[in-house]
Design a protein around this motif. Structure first.
Motif, PDB file in Angstrom:
ATOM      1  N   PRO A  83       0.835  -1.210   0.000  1.00 51.35           N
ATOM      2  CA  PRO A  83       0.000   0.000   0.000  1.00 51.35           C
ATOM      3  C   PRO A  83       0.868   1.257   0.000  1.00 51.35           C
ATOM      4  O   PRO A  83       1.956   1.262   0.577  1.00 51.35           O
ATOM      5  N   LEU A  84       0.383   2.281  -0.655  1.00 54.44           N
ATOM      6  CA  LEU A  84       1.105   3.550  -0.713  1.00 54.44           C
ATOM      7  C   LEU A  84       0.577   4.492   0.357  1.00 54.44           C
ATOM      8  O   LEU A  84      -0.617   4.473   0.669  1.00 54.44           O
ATOM      9  N   ALA A  85       1.473   5.320   0.881  1.00 55.66           N
ATOM     10  CA  ALA A  85       1.038   6.332   1.850  1.00 55.66           C
ATOM     11  C   ALA A  85       0.263   7.407   1.090  1.00 55.66           C
ATOM     12  O   ALA A  85       0.716   7.876   0.047  1.00 55.66           O
ATOM     13  N   VAL A  86      -0.887   7.764   1.594  1.00 56.69           N
ATOM     14  CA  VAL A  86      -1.691   8.805   0.958  1.00 56.69           C
ATOM     15  C   VAL A  86      -1.178  10.157   1.457  1.00 56.69           C
ATOM     16  O   VAL A  86      -1.115  10.387   2.662  1.00 56.69           O
ATOM     17  N   PRO A  87      -0.790  11.042   0.526  1.00 55.20           N
ATOM     18  CA  PRO A  87      -0.272  12.357   0.950  1.00 55.20           C
ATOM     19  C   PRO A  87      -1.345  13.173   1.670  1.00 55.20           C
ATOM     20  O   PRO A  87      -2.542  12.954   1.456  1.00 55.20           O
ATOM     21  N   PRO A  88      -0.918  14.127   2.491  1.00 53.29           N
ATOM     22  CA  PRO A  88      -1.892  15.004   3.145  1.00 53.29           C
ATOM     23  C   PRO A  88      -2.612  15.859   2.103  1.00 53.29           C
ATOM     24  O   PRO A  88      -2.031  16.225   1.083  1.00 53.29           O
ATOM     25  N   LEU A  89      -3.862  16.177   2.376  1.00 54.80           N
ATOM     26  CA  LEU A  89      -4.668  16.998   1.477  1.00 54.80           C
ATOM     27  C   LEU A  89      -4.904  18.367   2.088  1.00 54.80           C
ATOM     28  O   LEU A  89      -5.293  18.474   3.253  1.00 54.80           O
ATOM     29  N   ILE A  90      -4.669  19.397   1.279  1.00 54.39           N
ATOM     30  CA  ILE A  90      -5.087  20.752   1.631  1.00 54.39           C
ATOM     31  C   ILE A  90      -6.293  21.029   0.738  1.00 54.39           C
ATOM     32  O   ILE A  90      -6.188  21.007  -0.485  1.00 54.39           O
ATOM     33  N   LEU A  91      -7.442  21.226   1.367  1.00 56.30           N
ATOM     34  CA  LEU A  91      -8.677  21.464   0.630  1.00 56.30           C
ATOM     35  C   LEU A  91      -8.892  22.969   0.527  1.00 56.30           C
ATOM     36  O   LEU A  91      -8.816  23.666   1.543  1.00 56.30           O
TER      37      LEU A  91
END
Length: 138
Positions: A83-91
């Motif tokens: 599994p890949l690490a999901v990057p942080p999201l800036i909304l």
């Protein structure tokens, strides 16, 4: 710098002008590559092809909103091996989406919310907060 060491940020915003402004601001402040697209489907493809340190998605886009796009990418990242690490999201969001966006901040991975209109420095500060590994240009 080796290709694998390259830090990347992905922007998805259907406002072409804002997308371009964010891309230029990020590239002038950080040592990284920035991909920007007004098309959420293309952003999804890019997220599958390249590794990113941060996602900056517009909450309100036609067809797929930023939160949905982030969820779809997360599903794919979690189902590959390893599994890949999901990057942080800036909304980023305008038009009274704040309540829904603030709800999403409680979701894992949605790390920041920036309301439109915003000063570009606010976005730069948020990127700095969620991705300290991206080097600031002196």
């Amino acid at each position: 710098m080796a290709e694998s060491d390259t830090k990347r940020i992905l922007i998805a915003d259907d406002d072409l002008t804002l997308g371009r402004l964010m891309r230029e601001a990020l590239m002038s402040r950080f040592r990284c590559q920035v991909d920007a697209t007004p098309n959420p489907e293309y952003a999804f493809e890019l997220a599958l092809k390249k590794r990113y340190q941060v996602f900056v998605f517009d909450f309100s886009m036609p067809m797929i909103d930023g939160a949905m796009l982030f969820a779809l990418i997360g599903k794919v990242y979690n189902h590959v091996s390893p599994p890949l690490a999901v990057p942080p999201l800036i909304l980023i969001s305008g038009r009274g989406d704040e309540d829904r966006a603030r709800e999403l901040i409680r979701d894992v991975g949605v790390r920041a919310f920036v309301a439109k209109p915003f000063a570009m420095n606010r976005l730069l500060e948020k990127v700095r907060e969620v991705a300290p590994e991206i080097e600031v240009l002196s």
